[in-house]
Design a protein around this motif. Sequence first.
Motif, PDB file in Angstrom:
ATOM      1  N   ASN A   9       0.836  -1.194   0.000  1.00 49.95           N
ATOM      2  CA  ASN A   9       0.000   0.000   0.000  1.00 49.95           C
ATOM      3  C   ASN A   9       0.878   1.253   0.000  1.00 49.95           C
ATOM      4  O   ASN A   9       2.100   1.173   0.106  1.00 49.95           O
ATOM      5  CB  ASN A   9      -0.997  -0.002   1.161  1.00 49.95           C
ATOM      6  CG  ASN A   9      -0.316   0.048   2.501  1.00 49.95           C
ATOM      7  OD1 ASN A   9       0.723   0.661   2.641  1.00 49.95           O
ATOM      8  ND2 ASN A   9      -0.905  -0.602   3.487  1.00 49.95           N
ATOM      9  N   ASN A  10       0.247   2.386  -0.144  1.00 50.65           N
ATOM     10  CA  ASN A  10       0.997   3.628  -0.319  1.00 50.65           C
ATOM     11  C   ASN A  10       1.922   3.934   0.853  1.00 50.65           C
ATOM     12  O   ASN A  10       3.043   4.386   0.678  1.00 50.65           O
ATOM     13  CB  ASN A  10       0.023   4.799  -0.509  1.00 50.65           C
ATOM     14  CG  ASN A  10      -0.449   4.867  -1.936  1.00 50.65           C
ATOM     15  OD1 ASN A  10      -0.028   4.061  -2.761  1.00 50.65           O
ATOM     16  ND2 ASN A  10      -1.314   5.811  -2.221  1.00 50.65           N
ATOM     17  N   THR A  11       1.426   3.671   2.075  1.00 47.45           N
ATOM     18  CA  THR A  11       2.230   3.982   3.253  1.00 47.45           C
ATOM     19  C   THR A  11       3.494   3.133   3.278  1.00 47.45           C
ATOM     20  O   THR A  11       4.589   3.621   3.560  1.00 47.45           O
ATOM     21  CB  THR A  11       1.414   3.723   4.537  1.00 47.45           C
ATOM     22  OG1 THR A  11       0.079   4.131   4.297  1.00 47.45           O
ATOM     23  CG2 THR A  11       1.988   4.459   5.702  1.00 47.45           C
ATOM     24  N   GLN A  12       3.329   1.842   2.972  1.00 44.55           N
ATOM     25  CA  GLN A  12       4.502   0.958   2.974  1.00 44.55           C
ATOM     26  C   GLN A  12       5.506   1.401   1.930  1.00 44.55           C
ATOM     27  O   GLN A  12       6.706   1.474   2.190  1.00 44.55           O
ATOM     28  CB  GLN A  12       4.073  -0.481   2.690  1.00 44.55           C
ATOM     29  CG  GLN A  12       3.398  -1.142   3.870  1.00 44.55           C
ATOM     30  CD  GLN A  12       2.751  -2.442   3.458  1.00 44.55           C
ATOM     31  OE1 GLN A  12       2.193  -2.555   2.365  1.00 44.55           O
ATOM     32  NE2 GLN A  12       2.830  -3.432   4.322  1.00 44.55           N
ATOM     33  N   ALA A  13       4.984   1.706   0.719  1.00 44.38           N
ATOM     34  CA  ALA A  13       5.872   2.135  -0.358  1.00 44.38           C
ATOM     35  C   ALA A  13       6.614   3.403   0.047  1.00 44.38           C
ATOM     36  O   ALA A  13       7.815   3.535  -0.155  1.00 44.38           O
ATOM     37  CB  ALA A  13       5.072   2.375  -1.632  1.00 44.38           C
ATOM     38  N   HIS A  14       5.879   4.316   0.688  1.00 43.41           N
ATOM     39  CA  HIS A  14       6.472   5.586   1.091  1.00 43.41           C
ATOM     40  C   HIS A  14       7.527   5.378   2.164  1.00 43.41           C
ATOM     41  O   HIS A  14       8.594   5.984   2.151  1.00 43.41           O
ATOM     42  CB  HIS A  14       5.369   6.529   1.585  1.00 43.41           C
ATOM     43  CG  HIS A  14       5.874   7.844   2.058  1.00 43.41           C
ATOM     44  ND1 HIS A  14       5.979   8.154   3.389  1.00 43.41           N
ATOM     45  CD2 HIS A  14       6.348   8.911   1.390  1.00 43.41           C
ATOM     46  CE1 HIS A  14       6.476   9.370   3.513  1.00 43.41           C
ATOM     47  NE2 HIS A  14       6.701   9.853   2.310  1.00 43.41           N
TER      48      HIS A  14
END
Lengths: 256, 147
Positions: free
Chosen positions: A4-9
């Motif tokens: 998800n976006n948070t993990q990628a970030h």
Amino acid sequence: MPLNNTQAHDKILTIILAGGQGERLYPLTKDRAKPAVPFGGIYRIIDFTLSNCLNSGLRKIVVLTQYKSFSLDKHLRLGWNIFNNELNEYVEQIPPQQRISDQWYQGTADAVYQNIYTLEKEQPEMVLILSGDHIYKMDYRNMALFHLENKADLTIACMEVPLSEGKRFGVIKTDEENRIVGFHEKPSEPIPSPNNPEATLASMGIYLFNTTTLVKAIIDDAKQDTNHDFGKNIIPEMIHSKEYMHTHLKMEPIIP
Amino acid sequence: MLTGRRIWISYKSHRNLIFTTKIGQSVLIRNKTRLQKQLLRKTIPEERSDMILNSIVSGGCIISGAKVEGCILSPDVRVDTNSEIYDSIIMESVRIGENVKIRKAIIDKSVNIPDYMSIGYNREDDSKHFTVTDSGITVVRKEMHLI
């Protein structure tokens, strides 16, 4: 399960290389860097890469600039001032600062090496290296997932191009388990892709490294007298040493 | 945004189109004096109309009485009367004068193309002033006023 976006970030720091001279686009690059060349009316070339990053949830972006960077700097300042610094999101542009050597960026790998302090400060799990002058559409989260699933040290995104055009690219040789066993920059006789004898796997210049691997590789490279280039030196050397696990991810070309 | 075949008609060009039709003229001219009528006829040529085909036109462009086909126009581009532009990329704030003909060219930002100029029709002439690529595309670079 996709990232998800948070993990990628949290896990990935993106480095966009925007320091090339862009000689082939002269005279459009007379007063500006290649990533700042206007495209499609209201865009510039770097918008495609940045937009891919944004849509992949990667909001920690460092743009390494060098030649004629004013136009690019202005565009990033005026057009991409959309990230929130309080949430640790940013697009920073870094010119050669002569922290490590008193020279300009000698090559793509040297550009990252000279900014190794950024990696130390940020300490990301992975580093995504991109070019600022490519036009394509891609979700880098799929690549990161592929990287993690394969427990890779380096993942290279590539796509199939006709054999005759392989001479213009970095060409990848793979085994059955997606592992890269050879990398040749602009070969005279490209190796056919395992699935398609008419085509060859060309590197898209998109590299996802584990940070520790990357740091070790560029420090080793900096000690030697090479071109300090990812395609010419770092990756062939990593494959040659067989210490690392490399995988490739095949992409379908998407025309925006 | 870049896919598909699109036809764009800007507001101004649309207005011109109505302006120049016979019905439109008769409506406009009806209440004017004879002198005014003559003046109006002089300033508006009989068959003045715009044509924009298969192009991308950005906001702020003014195309007035010109023909544009297969082009990309960046914001704030002016194309004046009787000019014809084919298969070209026109960047921001370019001014194209009257009776200009452009074919297969890239015009860089803020360039002023004077009236009656033709680009992309004579390779030898073009290569004296501009860069012409091997594939026959003329590239007009930014103007340098000070040097």
